[in-house]
Enzyme design. Structure first.
Site, PDB file in Angstrom:
ATOM      1  N   ASP A  81       1.098  -1.189   0.129  1.00 40.12           N
ATOM      2  CA  ASP A  81       0.053  -0.043  -0.042  1.00 40.12           C
ATOM      3  C   ASP A  81       0.897   1.267  -0.058  1.00 40.12           C
ATOM      4  O   ASP A  81       2.182   1.229   0.142  1.00 40.12           O
ATOM      5  CB  ASP A  81      -0.895   0.001   1.217  1.00 40.12           C
ATOM      6  CG  ASP A  81      -2.488   0.681   0.803  1.00 40.12           C
ATOM      7  OD1 ASP A  81      -2.259   1.989   0.738  1.00 40.12           O
ATOM      8  OD2 ASP A  81      -3.218   0.040   1.024  1.00 40.12           O
TER       9      ASP A  81
ATOM     10  N   TYR B 159     -15.757   7.892 -11.049  1.00 38.97           N
ATOM     11  CA  TYR B 159     -15.241   6.431 -10.763  1.00 38.97           C
ATOM     12  C   TYR B 159     -15.957   5.429 -11.333  1.00 38.97           C
ATOM     13  O   TYR B 159     -15.081   4.632 -12.144  1.00 38.97           O
ATOM     14  CB  TYR B 159     -15.732   6.315  -9.231  1.00 38.97           C
ATOM     15  CG  TYR B 159     -15.767   5.020  -8.604  1.00 38.97           C
ATOM     16  CD1 TYR B 159     -14.496   4.459  -8.235  1.00 38.97           C
ATOM     17  CD2 TYR B 159     -16.852   4.348  -8.217  1.00 38.97           C
ATOM     18  CE1 TYR B 159     -14.459   3.146  -7.679  1.00 38.97           C
ATOM     19  CE2 TYR B 159     -16.926   3.047  -7.676  1.00 38.97           C
ATOM     20  CZ  TYR B 159     -15.800   2.602  -7.375  1.00 38.97           C
ATOM     21  OH  TYR B 159     -15.556   1.501  -6.851  1.00 38.97           O
TER      22      TYR B 159
END
Ligand code: NAD
Ligand code: AKB
Length: 318
Positions: free
Chosen positions: A36, A141
């Site tokens: 991450d 999105y």
């Protein structure tokens, strides 16, 4: 050394945190590299700090860690994306291109890329939205997910990269917190309820949306990735469904367990996003191709969520 490890990108997120554990339970902790943007804590397997926008860093990591599969979960979700559309487009698309390119050039075995019910817009059938439906999304999105699905299909057909994908509905789980979506209320509400607090919902009472409990979402993901390639007819992304409910219905389900629980409504900008999405999804392609079947309905999920969250708030261990 043999390439046989899995890389998860976005492993610190709502789904990534749970998927990492599930993949480690199947393949062994050392076989799953969790990555991450920020250092990941509390892991019993390998972790890396990786910005998926950095193509060179990604390629180096794939080579040095002997990666054969990537689960690419990093993305900016619907509500956060609307606050800075260009940033959402840049992150969602460039990270996906980097993943697809490294998978093609280093000949990885498989890639997983989640899409979303956000690919649909108001022109799509509201109820039982079909697998192959008009895709005119109304958020950046959703636009990035439609484009991503088509690029996944392109890499499969043009280069033979084995990219697989699911159009997740709103995912609800007790293990992790959601990261900026329109369906986040359906997680938050349980946290308020177990703490004995009233909940003010940012969607109106009658807004029906497709949702899925985390254990079903993880099972679907593993099942799709294990399915024989010749069983898969959808190389864009599979519709996936578990249950559909409104804020009023989830509140009623919680009240059945916690009679004092109360909800009020103050719709904000997320209402328009939710109104553009389906109320329910036809996932018969996933059922027919690779045997998908959800296990949790709303009341079963409510019982399980409350059981786990009560324990977390009692012990303070999250
Ligand atoms: P999340 O926001 O909780 O987690 C995303 C993770 O990606 C975060 O930990 C973030 O730090 C990381 N990230 C962001 N930019 C990055 C970058 N440049 N490089 C590396 N990591 C980066 O999201 P989530 O809810 O876990 O969703 C995971 C995936 O599933 C996303 O692609 C999302 O679109 C999709 N999805 C989620 C849901 C849902 O309800 N959670 C529904 C449909 C689809
Ligand atoms: C969001 O609300 O943005 C996500 C999704 C359905 O993609 N949970």
């Amino acid at each position: 050394m043999k390439k046989d490890r899995i890389l998860i990108i976005g492993a610190g997120g709502q789904i990534g945190a749970v998927l990492t554990e599930a993949l480690r339970a199947v393949h062994g902790a050392d076989s799953v590299v969790a990555s991450d943007l920020r250092p990941l804590e509390g892991h019993d397997g390998p972790t890396e700090v990786l910005d998926a926008l950095d193509a060179n860093a990604l390629a180096e990591l794939v080579q040095s860690r002997h990666i054969s599969q990537i689960y690419h979960l990093a993305a900016i979700l619907s509500a956060t994306g609307e606050k800075d559309p260009m940033r959402a487009w840049e992150i969602n698309m460039r990270s996906l291109f980097n993943v697809l390119e490294v998978s093609r050039s280093l000949q990885l075995d498989k890639v997983y890329f989640p899409s979303s019910i956000a690919v649909f817009g108001r022109e799509a059938a509201k109820q039982q939205t079909p697998q192959y439906e008009v895709l005119i999304p109304e958020t950046v999105y959703g636009i990035s997910k439609v484009a991503g699905e088509n690029w996944a299909n392109y890499y499969y057909r043009r280069y033979g990269v084995d990219v697989r994908s699911l159009r997740y509905p709103g995912i609800i789980g007790h293990e992790s917190m959601p990261g900026g979506g329109t369906t986040d209320y359906a997680v938050d509400i349980y946290h308020y309820a177990v703490q004995g607090r009233d909940y003010e919902c940012f969607l109106g009472p009658e807004t029906s949306l497709p949702m899925l409990y985390m254990p079903d979402a993880i099972r679907a993901t593993l099942q799709l990735m294990e399915a024989p390639a010749d069983r898969l007819s959808a190389r864009t992304s599979y519709n996936l469904a578990g249950m559909s409910f409104t804020p009023a219905e989830i509140a009623a389900s919680i009240s059945g367990e916690l009679p004092g629980f109360r909800i009020s409504y103050k719709p904000d900008f997320r209402q328009a996003i939710a109104d553009s999405w389906p109320a329910s999804i036809d996932d018969s392609a996933a059922r027919n191709d690779w045997g998908w079947k959800p296990e949790f309905d709303l009341d079963a999920m409510t019982k399980d969520m409350l059981l786990h969250l009560r324990e977390k708030y009692r012990t303070g261990v999250f």
